[in-house]
Design a protein around this motif. Structure first.
Motif, mmCIF file in Angstrom:
data_model
loop_
_atom_site.group_PDB
_atom_site.id
_atom_site.type_symbol
_atom_site.label_atom_id
_atom_site.label_comp_id
_atom_site.label_asym_id
_atom_site.label_seq_id
_atom_site.Cartn_x
_atom_site.Cartn_y
_atom_site.Cartn_z
ATOM 1 N N ALA A 43 9.822 -1.202 -6.527
ATOM 2 C CA ALA A 43 10.278 0.194 -6.513
ATOM 3 C C ALA A 43 9.158 1.199 -6.761
ATOM 4 O O ALA A 43 9.134 2.265 -6.148
ATOM 5 C CB ALA A 43 11.394 0.380 -7.539
ATOM 6 N N LEU A 44 8.232 0.877 -7.630
ATOM 7 C CA LEU A 44 7.159 1.813 -7.955
ATOM 8 C C LEU A 44 5.963 1.687 -7.019
ATOM 9 O O LEU A 44 5.036 2.501 -7.070
ATOM 10 C CB LEU A 44 6.702 1.606 -9.397
ATOM 11 N N ASP A 45 5.984 0.664 -6.154
ATOM 12 C CA ASP A 45 4.841 0.398 -5.280
ATOM 13 C C ASP A 45 5.110 0.786 -3.836
ATOM 14 O O ASP A 45 4.228 0.625 -2.989
ATOM 15 C CB ASP A 45 4.485 -1.093 -5.325
ATOM 16 N N ALA A 46 6.327 1.287 -3.558
ATOM 17 C CA ALA A 46 6.700 1.582 -2.182
ATOM 18 C C ALA A 46 7.125 3.029 -2.023
ATOM 19 O O ALA A 46 7.727 3.623 -2.923
ATOM 20 C CB ALA A 46 7.848 0.664 -1.739
ATOM 21 N N ARG A 47 6.822 3.591 -0.885
ATOM 22 C CA ARG A 47 7.305 4.935 -0.542
ATOM 23 C C ARG A 47 8.816 4.912 -0.345
ATOM 24 O O ARG A 47 9.532 5.835 -0.743
ATOM 25 C CB ARG A 47 6.611 5.392 0.738
ATOM 26 N N GLU A 48 9.303 3.845 0.273
ATOM 27 C CA GLU A 48 10.733 3.685 0.522
ATOM 28 C C GLU A 48 11.046 2.201 0.624
ATOM 29 O O GLU A 48 10.260 1.420 1.163
ATOM 30 C CB GLU A 48 11.140 4.383 1.823
ATOM 31 N N ILE A 49 12.204 1.808 0.072
ATOM 32 C CA ILE A 49 12.691 0.436 0.188
ATOM 33 C C ILE A 49 14.076 0.464 0.813
ATOM 34 O O ILE A 49 14.953 1.212 0.362
ATOM 35 C CB ILE A 49 12.764 -0.271 -1.182
ATOM 36 N N VAL A 50 14.266 -0.345 1.854
ATOM 37 C CA VAL A 50 15.578 -0.514 2.464
ATOM 38 C C VAL A 50 15.927 -1.991 2.409
ATOM 39 O O VAL A 50 15.116 -2.853 2.774
ATOM 40 C CB VAL A 50 15.590 -0.039 3.935
ATOM 41 N N ASN A 106 23.465 -0.890 -4.648
ATOM 42 C CA ASN A 106 23.391 0.572 -4.721
ATOM 43 C C ASN A 106 23.828 1.105 -6.083
ATOM 44 O O ASN A 106 23.386 2.172 -6.516
ATOM 45 C CB ASN A 106 24.228 1.198 -3.607
ATOM 46 N N GLN A 107 24.688 0.370 -6.763
ATOM 47 C CA GLN A 107 25.110 0.779 -8.107
ATOM 48 C C GLN A 107 24.001 0.608 -9.128
ATOM 49 O O GLN A 107 23.936 1.347 -10.110
ATOM 50 C CB GLN A 107 26.333 -0.039 -8.543
ATOM 51 N N HIS A 108 23.120 -0.356 -8.892
ATOM 52 C CA HIS A 108 22.107 -0.690 -9.895
ATOM 53 C C HIS A 108 20.685 -0.312 -9.485
ATOM 54 O O HIS A 108 19.733 -0.615 -10.206
ATOM 55 C CB HIS A 108 22.162 -2.191 -10.205
ATOM 56 N N LYS A 109 20.520 0.352 -8.342
ATOM 57 C CA LYS A 109 19.168 0.724 -7.942
ATOM 58 C C LYS A 109 18.595 1.734 -8.927
ATOM 59 O O LYS A 109 19.302 2.593 -9.462
ATOM 60 C CB LYS A 109 19.169 1.264 -6.519
ATOM 61 N N SER A 110 17.298 1.628 -9.166
ATOM 62 C CA SER A 110 16.667 2.383 -10.251
ATOM 63 C C SER A 110 16.111 3.727 -9.807
ATOM 64 O O SER A 110 16.009 4.652 -10.604
ATOM 65 C CB SER A 110 15.547 1.539 -10.869
ATOM 66 N N LEU A 111 15.731 3.866 -8.531
ATOM 67 C CA LEU A 111 15.084 5.083 -8.064
ATOM 68 C C LEU A 111 15.715 5.550 -6.750
ATOM 69 O O LEU A 111 16.370 4.779 -6.047
ATOM 70 C CB LEU A 111 13.583 4.840 -7.861
ATOM 71 N N GLY A 112 15.467 6.808 -6.411
ATOM 72 C CA GLY A 112 16.053 7.388 -5.204
ATOM 73 C C GLY A 112 15.408 6.941 -3.914
ATOM 74 O O GLY A 112 15.913 7.236 -2.823
ATOM 75 N N ASN A 113 14.273 6.240 -4.003
ATOM 76 C CA ASN A 113 13.608 5.785 -2.785
ATOM 77 C C ASN A 113 14.132 4.434 -2.304
ATOM 78 O O ASN A 113 13.543 3.803 -1.422
ATOM 79 C CB ASN A 113 12.092 5.691 -3.004
ATOM 80 N N ASN A 137 0.815 -1.233 0.000
ATOM 81 C CA ASN A 137 0.000 0.000 0.000
ATOM 82 C C ASN A 137 0.840 1.270 0.000
ATOM 83 O O ASN A 137 0.596 2.217 0.759
ATOM 84 C CB ASN A 137 -0.952 0.003 1.207
ATOM 85 N N TYR A 138 1.847 1.297 -0.837
ATOM 86 C CA TYR A 138 2.766 2.425 -0.983
ATOM 87 C C TYR A 138 3.378 2.831 0.360
ATOM 88 O O TYR A 138 3.517 4.008 0.685
ATOM 89 C CB TYR A 138 2.097 3.636 -1.634
ATOM 90 N N GLY A 139 3.761 1.816 1.133
ATOM 91 C CA GLY A 139 4.394 2.073 2.417
ATOM 92 C C GLY A 139 5.896 1.847 2.355
ATOM 93 O O GLY A 139 6.502 1.751 1.288
ATOM 94 N N ARG A 140 6.492 1.750 3.534
ATOM 95 C CA ARG A 140 7.929 1.494 3.641
ATOM 96 C C ARG A 140 8.170 -0.015 3.741
ATOM 97 O O ARG A 140 7.498 -0.713 4.493
ATOM 98 C CB ARG A 140 8.508 2.197 4.863
#
Length: 270
Positions: free
Chosen positions: A85-92, A105-112, A66-69
């Motif tokens: 990546a497009l379904d989350a507010r933040e991914i760790v 980290n070299q291949h991550k697609s978005l800043g979140n 639900n577009y959460g963390r």
């Protein structure tokens, strides 16, 4: 060199009894895997019947996000986490292998998205009630003591754990693949030691996944996943000829049929 008799009276080499064998999913094993491949990716060739365990697991994660963390514990090089990546507010994503984290980290697609070196067995460096969903895919088993603290009340905690293979491997190649009992849900609950975790609605499902290995070499590649080159050379020399005979005798047009078992854990933070 250890082994047990096959049905035709021959002896199949057991690499787990060799001094070079590295216990799978140990710290040394993960470091060796990165050294050999740079990724946590299965190197053997195969095809699957649907549904696949990882796809079912991914759908359960997405359904609760639900577009959460989102937290991935034991993320490897991060490929699985990137699908959200497009379904989350933040991914760790966290992992103990620095090389995997650097590659992620070299291949991550978005800043979140952020991957970081952290040992899931200890205190996790996140605020209370921070994540909406946290999961591990075939990764650490000792992080659930922190799950109830870092996941919001009512948030979902999930785990996917390999529970062994049978059929074309353990029945056809005794010695190379050891016999195993039918996996039980109670076994994984005891192994994860969820007592005192504070989690609620704890449930474990057992999934059976059908895989077809493409070639005799893939039988050996699957067994030696994460092992060093020296041991692989020994296994190929000791086993390949016998494996080819058995494979060619039992394989279908799709390949050699193997049953993979997975436990899927779901729970809620309280």
């Amino acid at each position: 060199m250890g082994g047990i008799k096959m049905s035709d009276g021959k002896i199949l080499f057991d690499p787990m009894k060799h001094a070079e064998w590295i216990p799978p999913h140990s710290r040394e094993w993960y470091e060796q895997l990165f050294k050999e491949t740079g990724e946590y990716r299965y190197p053997w060739k195969s095809q699957f019947e649907e549904p696949r365990a990882e796809i079912i697991f991914g759908h359960k994660i997405a359904a609760n996000l639900n577009y959460g963390r989102l937290l991935d514990v034991g993320c490897g090089h991060g490929e699985f986490a990137l699908q959200f990546a497009l379904d989350a507010r933040e991914i760790v994503g966290i992992d103990v292998v620095e090389g995997f984290i650097e590659k992620g980290n070299q291949h991550k697609s978005l800043g979140n998205i952020n991957f970081m070196v952290t040992d899931g067995d200890g205190h996790l460096p996140f605020p209370n009630d921070y994540f909406d969903v946290a999961y591990t895919k075939k990764g650490p088993r000792d992080w659930y003591h922190e799950a109830n603290r870092i996941v919001k009340p009512g948030g979902m905690i999930l785990g996917l754990y390999h529970a062994g293979s049978h059929g074309g491997l353990r029945d056809r190649f005794p010695g190379l693949y050891s016999p195993m009992p039918q996996p039980e849900a109670n076994d994984i609950l005891s192994d994860l030691n969820l007592h005192g975790s504070g989690l609620t609605d704890i449930h474990v499902e057992l999934f059976e996944e059908i895989e077809y290995l493409a070639t005799p070499e893939d039988v050996l590649i699957k067994k030696c996943f994460g092992q060093n080159h020296k041991l692989k050379e020994i296994v190929w020399q000791e086993c390949l000829q016998d494996v080819e005979v058995i494979f060619n005798k039992h394989a279908t047009k799709q390949g050699l049929k193997v049953f993979n078992y997975y436990h899927l854990l779901t729970a809620r933070a309280s």
